[in-house]
Design a protein around this motif. Structure first.
Motif, PDB file in Angstrom:
ATOM      1  N   GLN A 310       0.823  -1.205   0.000  1.00  0.00           N
ATOM      2  CA  GLN A 310       0.000   0.000   0.000  1.00  0.00           C
ATOM      3  C   GLN A 310       0.858   1.256   0.000  1.00  0.00           C
ATOM      4  O   GLN A 310       0.601   2.213  -0.744  1.00  0.00           O
ATOM      5  CB  GLN A 310      -0.910  -0.013   1.223  1.00  0.00           C
ATOM      6  CG  GLN A 310      -1.947   1.093   1.255  1.00  0.00           C
ATOM      7  CD  GLN A 310      -2.818   1.022   2.482  1.00  0.00           C
ATOM      8  OE1 GLN A 310      -2.397   0.501   3.514  1.00  0.00           O
ATOM      9  NE2 GLN A 310      -4.039   1.512   2.378  1.00  0.00           N
ATOM     10  N   ALA A 311       1.918   1.273   0.841  1.00  0.00           N
ATOM     11  CA  ALA A 311       2.771   2.448   0.939  1.00  0.00           C
ATOM     12  C   ALA A 311       3.509   2.733  -0.365  1.00  0.00           C
ATOM     13  O   ALA A 311       3.760   3.893  -0.713  1.00  0.00           O
ATOM     14  CB  ALA A 311       3.773   2.267   2.079  1.00  0.00           C
ATOM     15  N   GLY A 313       2.359   2.197  -3.231  1.00  0.00           N
ATOM     16  CA  GLY A 313       1.404   2.523  -4.282  1.00  0.00           C
ATOM     17  C   GLY A 313       1.216   1.409  -5.294  1.00  0.00           C
ATOM     18  O   GLY A 313       0.743   1.652  -6.407  1.00  0.00           O
ATOM     19  N   PRO A 316      -4.086  -0.088  -4.451  1.00  0.00           N
ATOM     20  CA  PRO A 316      -4.976   0.650  -3.547  1.00  0.00           C
ATOM     21  C   PRO A 316      -5.820  -0.310  -2.752  1.00  0.00           C
ATOM     22  O   PRO A 316      -6.657  -1.017  -3.324  1.00  0.00           O
ATOM     23  CB  PRO A 316      -5.844   1.500  -4.508  1.00  0.00           C
ATOM     24  CG  PRO A 316      -5.846   0.731  -5.779  1.00  0.00           C
ATOM     25  CD  PRO A 316      -4.542  -0.020  -5.846  1.00  0.00           C
TER      26      PRO A 316
END
Length: 318
Positions: A310-311, A313, A316
């Motif tokens: 998630q961090a 990218g 999502p």
């Protein structure tokens, strides 16, 4: 962080349900083995068949994934084998089992359910099929051939490889892979009733597999094996994902979804049959303890992997 826990917590609650069911004697070990047989012989092969036939074959056989995940797993396998044989002076059979523990993920029982919640069931099923190819055609045969060579010193490697191959072709996962590939290559559709059966069995794979893991972990103990267990668990949950990540980063323009799936599967603990193979080669205690510690520690490794995905990218989530 709460959304990450929302993904991983149900997975480990299902594992806990299996553990609790054993703890309160709602079920016994034979009944857990019965559910495991259902998953291994029916649900997982159906899941693989569905993965290979739900999309065109060229979309399923992702060569970058096979290359990066396969080479990453083989690299960690070789490193673990070298460490145990040269620095620790362990026998070849024991070294092969250590190498297997750090390089073969529990793709069907933990990797797929987690990936299905993060990525969706369709891409997770494709990654499962790819992992099954890597593990059942490369990593597991390599480990078993070396382990048998260590146990049967003096026997030709060709004879050992032949016996290993004959055992592996009876593996229901490989049979599912073969059937799925045959249907995909010939572009044959299953009759509707059979397709519905495959769909129902595939949908049952995730929850049933997690329940089995929980029941299997009940009663396992870690005593006097801290160093070996620690090496296997750290190798599996740290070195294996890092090796797979490194290989992916070396590839030009790696697909973010492929990378996300590879990391989730690599962060899963070792294969569920690890204690059974360990018992065959004199590592029953270490392999069972490693499975227990690795499965519990995977709650952290998988949560961190989801956070990192998630961090960065790559996906999502939410």
């Amino acid at each position: 962080m709460l959304e990450i826990l929302a993904i991983t917590t149900p997975i480990f609650l299902l594992i806990g349900a299996g553990y609790l069911a054993m703890g309160i004697r709602l079920i016994n070990r034979e009944q857990v083995q019965g559910v495991a047989t259902f998953v291994l012989y029916f649900a997982l092969p159906a899941l693989v068949i569905r993965a290979l036939t739900q999309s065109p074959l060229d979309e399923v056989l992702q060569k970058p994934y096979l290359l990066a995940y396969g080479l990453g797993s083989a690299l960690v396998f070789g490193l673990a084998l070298l460490l145990t044989l040269t620095l620790q002076r362990k026998p070849l059979s024991e070294g092969a089992l250590h190498a297997l523990g750090v390089s073969a993920s529990n793709s069907g029982f933990i990797g797929y359910p987690v990936a299905a919640m993060v990525l969706g069931s369709s891409p997770a099923a494709v990654f499962l099929a790819l992992n099954m190819m890597i593990e059942n055609l490369l990593i597991i045969p390599m480990a078993l051939i070396l382990a048998e060579a260590g146990r049967q010193s003096g026997t030709g490697i060709g004879a050992i490889a032949g016996k290993t191959f004959l055992r592996l072709i009876r593996n229901p996962i490989l049979i599912g892979l073969a059937l799925g590939l045959l249907l995909a290559v010939t572009e044959t559709s299953l009759p509707r009733p059979l397709a519905q059966v495959v769909e129902m069995l595939a949908n049952a794979a995730g929850p049933a597999a997690l329940f089995v893991i929980g029941g299997t972990l009940f009663g396992l103990q870690v005593r006097g094996m801290l160093r070996d267990v620690g090496q296997i668990v750290v190798g599996k949950l740290v070195l294996h994902p890092l090796a797979v990540l490194g290989l992916f980063l070396l590839m030009p323009a790696a697909d973010p979804t492929l990378l996300a799936g590879a990391l989730l599967f690599a962060c899963a603990p070792m294969i569920s049959v690890y204690p059974l193979l360990g018992q065959r080669y004199g590592m029953a205690g270490v392999s069972a303890a490693a499975l227990m510690v690795g499965t519990l520690a995977a709650f952290l490794s998988l949560s961190l992997a989801i956070w990192a995905i998630q961090a960065a990218g790559l996906l999502p989530i939410g």
